[in-house]
Design an enzyme around this catalytic site. Structure first.
Site, PDB file in Angstrom:
ATOM      1  N   GLU A 100     -20.170   6.216   2.622  1.00 37.76           N
ATOM      2  CA  GLU A 100     -19.439   7.389   3.110  1.00 37.76           C
ATOM      3  C   GLU A 100     -19.529   8.539   2.109  1.00 37.76           C
ATOM      4  O   GLU A 100     -19.393   8.332   0.908  1.00 37.76           O
ATOM      5  CB  GLU A 100     -17.963   7.039   3.296  1.00 37.76           C
ATOM      6  CG  GLU A 100     -17.737   6.004   4.370  1.00 37.76           C
ATOM      7  CD  GLU A 100     -16.273   5.635   4.530  1.00 37.76           C
ATOM      8  OE1 GLU A 100     -15.989   4.760   5.345  1.00 37.76           O
ATOM      9  OE2 GLU A 100     -15.417   6.237   3.840  1.00 37.76           O
ATOM     10  N   CYS A 106     -17.186  14.592  -1.814  1.00 36.02           N
ATOM     11  CA  CYS A 106     -16.719  13.339  -2.414  1.00 36.02           C
ATOM     12  C   CYS A 106     -17.790  12.289  -2.144  1.00 36.02           C
ATOM     13  O   CYS A 106     -18.118  12.017  -0.988  1.00 36.02           O
ATOM     14  CB  CYS A 106     -15.387  12.933  -1.781  1.00 36.02           C
ATOM     15  SG  CYS A 106     -14.796  11.322  -2.338  1.00 36.02           S
ATOM     16  N   CYS A 114     -17.467  -2.497  -3.087  1.00 36.43           N
ATOM     17  CA  CYS A 114     -16.811  -2.426  -4.401  1.00 36.43           C
ATOM     18  C   CYS A 114     -16.315  -3.813  -4.764  1.00 36.43           C
ATOM     19  O   CYS A 114     -15.889  -4.576  -3.900  1.00 36.43           O
ATOM     20  CB  CYS A 114     -15.641  -1.448  -4.353  1.00 36.43           C
ATOM     21  SG  CYS A 114     -14.816  -1.203  -5.945  1.00 36.43           S
ATOM     22  N   CYS A 160      -8.929  -3.915  -5.496  1.00 33.21           N
ATOM     23  CA  CYS A 160      -7.600  -3.298  -5.401  1.00 33.21           C
ATOM     24  C   CYS A 160      -6.983  -3.646  -4.043  1.00 33.21           C
ATOM     25  O   CYS A 160      -7.642  -3.571  -3.005  1.00 33.21           O
ATOM     26  CB  CYS A 160      -7.689  -1.784  -5.576  1.00 33.21           C
ATOM     27  SG  CYS A 160      -8.273  -1.294  -7.209  1.00 33.21           S
ATOM     28  N   CYS A 220      -6.960  -1.089  -0.897  1.00 40.94           N
ATOM     29  CA  CYS A 220      -8.162  -0.282  -0.658  1.00 40.94           C
ATOM     30  C   CYS A 220      -9.112  -0.929   0.340  1.00 40.94           C
ATOM     31  O   CYS A 220      -9.385  -2.127   0.269  1.00 40.94           O
ATOM     32  CB  CYS A 220      -8.869  -0.048  -1.990  1.00 40.94           C
ATOM     33  SG  CYS A 220     -10.353   0.952  -1.833  1.00 40.94           S
ATOM     34  N   GLY A 243     -16.584   2.592  -4.415  1.00 44.27           N
ATOM     35  CA  GLY A 243     -17.246   2.080  -5.615  1.00 44.27           C
ATOM     36  C   GLY A 243     -16.525   2.472  -6.884  1.00 44.27           C
ATOM     37  O   GLY A 243     -15.674   3.366  -6.885  1.00 44.27           O
ATOM     38  N   GLU A 244     -16.832   1.769  -7.965  1.00 44.12           N
ATOM     39  CA  GLU A 244     -16.266   2.102  -9.269  1.00 44.12           C
ATOM     40  C   GLU A 244     -17.372   2.752 -10.102  1.00 44.12           C
ATOM     41  O   GLU A 244     -18.275   2.079 -10.589  1.00 44.12           O
ATOM     42  CB  GLU A 244     -15.729   0.825  -9.945  1.00 44.12           C
ATOM     43  CG  GLU A 244     -15.287   0.999 -11.383  1.00 44.12           C
ATOM     44  CD  GLU A 244     -14.446   2.255 -11.664  1.00 44.12           C
ATOM     45  OE1 GLU A 244     -13.440   2.493 -10.976  1.00 44.12           O
ATOM     46  OE2 GLU A 244     -14.829   3.012 -12.584  1.00 44.12           O
ATOM     47  N   SER A 292     -13.474   9.622 -10.958  1.00 42.52           N
ATOM     48  CA  SER A 292     -12.277   8.792 -10.834  1.00 42.52           C
ATOM     49  C   SER A 292     -12.597   7.338 -11.167  1.00 42.52           C
ATOM     50  O   SER A 292     -13.583   6.789 -10.689  1.00 42.52           O
ATOM     51  CB  SER A 292     -11.751   8.895  -9.400  1.00 42.52           C
ATOM     52  OG  SER A 292     -10.570   8.136  -9.246  1.00 42.52           O
ATOM     53  N   SER A 307      -6.970   5.963 -12.015  1.00 40.51           N
ATOM     54  CA  SER A 307      -6.097   5.402 -10.987  1.00 40.51           C
ATOM     55  C   SER A 307      -5.089   4.471 -11.651  1.00 40.51           C
ATOM     56  O   SER A 307      -5.456   3.413 -12.152  1.00 40.51           O
ATOM     57  CB  SER A 307      -6.936   4.640  -9.957  1.00 40.51           C
ATOM     58  OG  SER A 307      -7.839   5.524  -9.341  1.00 40.51           O
ATOM     59  N   LEU A 308      -3.851   4.894 -11.660  1.00 40.38           N
ATOM     60  CA  LEU A 308      -2.818   4.126 -12.371  1.00 40.38           C
ATOM     61  C   LEU A 308      -2.029   3.259 -11.390  1.00 40.38           C
ATOM     62  O   LEU A 308      -2.003   2.052 -11.506  1.00 40.38           O
ATOM     63  CB  LEU A 308      -1.890   5.104 -13.093  1.00 40.38           C
ATOM     64  CG  LEU A 308      -1.319   4.652 -14.422  1.00 40.38           C
ATOM     65  CD1 LEU A 308      -2.422   4.295 -15.402  1.00 40.38           C
ATOM     66  CD2 LEU A 308      -0.458   5.756 -15.016  1.00 40.38           C
ATOM     67  N   HIS A 309      -1.340   3.906 -10.480  1.00 41.06           N
ATOM     68  CA  HIS A 309      -0.681   3.265  -9.341  1.00 41.06           C
ATOM     69  C   HIS A 309       0.528   2.385  -9.654  1.00 41.06           C
ATOM     70  O   HIS A 309       1.208   1.923  -8.743  1.00 41.06           O
ATOM     71  CB  HIS A 309      -1.671   2.462  -8.488  1.00 41.06           C
ATOM     72  CG  HIS A 309      -2.854   3.257  -8.032  1.00 41.06           C
ATOM     73  ND1 HIS A 309      -2.808   4.612  -7.828  1.00 41.06           N
ATOM     74  CD2 HIS A 309      -4.125   2.878  -7.756  1.00 41.06           C
ATOM     75  CE1 HIS A 309      -4.006   5.037  -7.444  1.00 41.06           C
ATOM     76  NE2 HIS A 309      -4.820   4.021  -7.398  1.00 41.06           N
ATOM     77  N   ASN A 354      -2.705   5.878   2.342  1.00 38.25           N
ATOM     78  CA  ASN A 354      -3.328   5.839   3.668  1.00 38.25           C
ATOM     79  C   ASN A 354      -3.328   4.373   4.068  1.00 38.25           C
ATOM     80  O   ASN A 354      -4.145   3.603   3.561  1.00 38.25           O
ATOM     81  CB  ASN A 354      -4.796   6.245   3.541  1.00 38.25           C
ATOM     82  CG  ASN A 354      -5.048   7.657   3.964  1.00 38.25           C
ATOM     83  OD1 ASN A 354      -4.596   8.087   5.014  1.00 38.25           O
ATOM     84  ND2 ASN A 354      -5.799   8.356   3.145  1.00 38.25           N
ATOM     85  N   CYS A 360     -10.904   5.622   1.830  1.00 39.45           N
ATOM     86  CA  CYS A 360     -12.254   5.231   1.424  1.00 39.45           C
ATOM     87  C   CYS A 360     -12.653   3.941   2.112  1.00 39.45           C
ATOM     88  O   CYS A 360     -11.923   2.969   2.084  1.00 39.45           O
ATOM     89  CB  CYS A 360     -12.313   4.948  -0.066  1.00 39.45           C
ATOM     90  SG  CYS A 360     -11.658   6.231  -1.073  1.00 39.45           S
TER      91      CYS A 360
END
Ligand code: SAH
Length: 343
Positions: A89, A102, A109, A113, A116, A159-160, A191, A214-216, A290, A333
Site C-alpha cells: 500500500e 506514505c 511485517c 504489534c 496493527c 513494515g518496519e 517511523s 511508536s510508543l503507545h 483505527n 496500514c
C-alpha cells in the site's frame, strides 16, 4: 534482464560504461523525473540505442491493482504490485501544506504489534531501495497530471523501516539527488517501533530525517503486551535513543501514541507519559486507533481523547491529535492489502 529502475546515476554510468556519460543522465531523468516506463518513450535517444537498451535491460515498476479515493478527495490509497506478485500500500495525502506520500518498506511485517493489520500475515520480504523509490515516483507521476508533485515523504506504511536499513538508506539518498526529486531530508519522516541500534546508525549516517517513534504505552508491562518488540528494546532504551537522536540532530522527535479505548487512554496513562517524556525535545502525536476487524480493540471516547490531550498540553508536552485521513478507505496500514490479497 537487469532492471535499471532504482539505480543511482553512478550505477547507471557504470552499467552503461560503453555510452557517453551524458546518456546515463538522460536516462535517469526519464526514469525519475519524466515518467518514462519504456525505453521507447525516451524520445531523445536514437532508435538504435533504444533497441539496444530494450535487448539488454528492463524498466520494472509496479502496477496499480487497486485505487481508493476518500470521499473528501484528499486521500488516495494505491495497492501497487511488483513483478513477483508482492503488493504493498502507498498513500497520497493532500495536505494544505503540500502533497505527502506514505510508503511501505516491507511486504507484510514481522513486528507483531497487537493493534496493527499489517502484521497479521507476517513478513514476506523486504522491499528494495528501487521498489520504495518506485512507490514515490509512481505518486509523483500521478500528481504530474494535476501539475503537482510529492512535497513530503512519510515512511509509515506497512513494515518496519529500520529492520530494512540498508535499502531504506539507499532510497533516502536517491530521493535526495537532484536527478530524482531532490527531496530535502527535512521533508522526510521515518517511523519506527523502536529498533534502538538502528536509531544510532541513523545518527551516525547524518541523515537528519524527522524521527517518529511508536510508543503507545507509558510503561514496559503494557508496552510489551501491545508491542512484542519491547522485549528486545525496553522503554528506557527507546526513550534514551530518542533523546540522543534529538540532541544529535537538533530536531524534535515525535512519539506516536495510539489511543485505545480502555487500554491506554486514562488520565493515569497520560500522567505517566508526561513523566517519562519530561525534558525531552519532542512532540506527542495522539492517534485514536483505527479499529481492525481481526483485533479486539475499540476507539477511545471523544472525551477520553480530549482529556488525554489536555493533560499533556497542560504539563509541558507538545501534543497534537492526528488529523484523520482516509477514514472509510481501509485507512489502517495493511487493511486494503489484506482485503485484496488474503480474502
Ligand atoms: N513499523 C513502523 C512504521 C509503520 S506503522 C512503526 O511501528 O512506527 C505506522 C504507525 O501506524 C505506527 O505508529 C503504528 O503503531 C500505527 N498503527 C498501526 N496500526 C494502527 C491502527 N490500527 N490504528 C492507528 N494507528 C496504527
Amino acid at each position: 534482464m537487469k532492471n535499471l529502475f532504482g539505480l543511482t546515476l553512478q550505477e547507471l554510468e557504470l552499467e552503461l560504461a560503453d555510452l557517453p556519460k551524458f546518456r546515463a543522465k538522460q536516462i535517469a531523468a526519464w526514469l525519475y523525473q519524466r515518467g518514462a516506463r519504456s525505453f521507447d518513450a525516451m524520445t531523445d535517444l536514437s532508435k538504435n540505442l533504444r533497441a539496444d537498451l530494450n535487448e539488454r535491460y528492463e524498466i520494472s515498476t509496479p502496477q496499480v491493482i487497486a485505487q481508493l479515493d476518500s470521499d473528501d478527495g484528499l486521500t488516495t490509497k494505491f495497492l501497487l504490485q511488483f513483478a513477483d506478485g508482492a503488493a504493498v500500500e502507498t498513500v497520497l495525502m493532500r495536505h494544505d501544506y503540500g502533497n505527502s506520500v506514505c510508503i511501505s518498506t516491507q511486504v507484510g511485517c514481522q513486528m507483531g504489534c497487537k493493534f496493527c493489520a499489517s502484521t497479521l500475515n507476517g513478513l514476506d520480504r523486504n522491499l528494495t531501495a528501487g521498489e520504495m523509490l518506485s512507490e514515490i515516483i509512481f505518486v509523483n507521476d500521478f500528481l504530474r497530471a494535476e501539475n503537482k508533485k510529492v512535497d513530503t515523504l512519510v515512511v509509515m506504511g506497512t513494515g518496519e523501516p529500520l529492520t530494512n536499513f540498508d535499502h531504506l538508506l539507499k532510497m533516502l539518498k536517491l530521493l535526495h539527488e537532484s536527478y530524482t526529486l531532490g527531496l530535502s531530508y527535512r521533508k522526510v519522516t521515518v517511523s519506527t517501533c523502536g529498533i534502538v541500534p538502528a536509531i544510532y546508525r541513523l545518527i551516525d549516517e547524518k541523515i537528519p530525517v524527522t524521527l517518529s517513534i511508536s510508543l503507545h504505552a507509558p510503561d514496559n508491562k503494557l508496552r510489551s503486551e501491545l508491542m512484542p518488540i519491547n522485549a528486545a528494546f525496553e522503554l528506557d532504551e527507546v526513550l534514551g535513543a530518542g533523546n540522543d537522536y534529538a540532541q544529535a540532530t537538533g530536531r524534535r522527535v515525535t512519539y506516536e501514541y495510539i489511543l485505545i479505548g480502555g487500554v491506554n487512554d486514562t488520565e493515569e496513562h497520560a500522567r505517566q507519559l508526561a513523566k517519562i517524556l519530561a525534558g525531552q525535545l519532542c512532540n506527542v502525536n495522539l492517534i485514536p486507533i483505527n479499529p481492525v476487524d481481526e483485533r479486539n480493540f475499540s476507539r477511545p471516547s471523544h472525551n477520553a481523547v480530549q482529556k488525554f490531550f489536555h493533560f499533556l498540553d497542560t504539563h509541558n508536552i507538545n501534543v497534537t491529535v492526528r488529523k484523520e485521513f482516509g477514514a472509510g478507505i481501509d485507512a489502517a496500514c495493511g487493511q486494503l492489502r489484506n482485503r485484496k490479497i488474503f480474502k
